[in-house]
Design a protein around this motif. Structure first.
Motif: not given
Length: 126
Positions: A44, A46-47, A99, A107-112
């Motif tokens: 996947e 990865e941050f 962003d 953020s650590t979330s790719q969705s952000d």
């Protein structure tokens, strides 16, 4: 139109260093949190690291902490990822992300993240 272009990937021996660059255009760069993610084959996204509006607000994945350094140059609208002491497990395609919502901290979330580069390959040889 927002564009992110990564460069600096390549082949390096384990223990070596690389510096990745991400050139951006079309962004309100000074108010854009930036990040690096990576994806190894079969794994996947990865941050890796993120930086907020202020260059002092950085955060790293535990796996790279102490070895990687993320920096930003607001005058050039660029971010850099200095990678030292590279390990075999660091091999991946590295992606720059931005962003577009004006969030001060990363953020650590790719969705952000709203904008992504095409990626640059990092290969680590033993």
């Amino acid at each position: 139109q927002v564009q992110l272009v990564e460069s600096g990937g390549g082949l390096v021996q384990a223990g070596g260093s690389l510096r990745l660059s991400c050139a951006t255009s079309g962004l309100p760069f000074r108010t854009s949190a930036m990040a690096w993610f990576r994806q190894a084959p079969g794994k996947e996204h990865e941050f890796v690291a993120t930086v907020g509006w202020s260059a002092v607000n950085t955060y790293y994945a535990d796996s790279v902490k102490g070895r990687f350094t993320l920096s930003r140059d607001n005058a050039k609208s660029m971010v850099y990822l200095q990678m030292n002491s590279l390990k075999l497990e660091d091999a991946a395609v590295y992606y720059c992300a931005a962003d577009g919502r004006g969030t001060p901290l990363g953020s650590t979330s790719q969705s952000d993240y709203d904008y992504w580069g095409q990626g640059t390959q990092v290969t680590v040889a033993s």
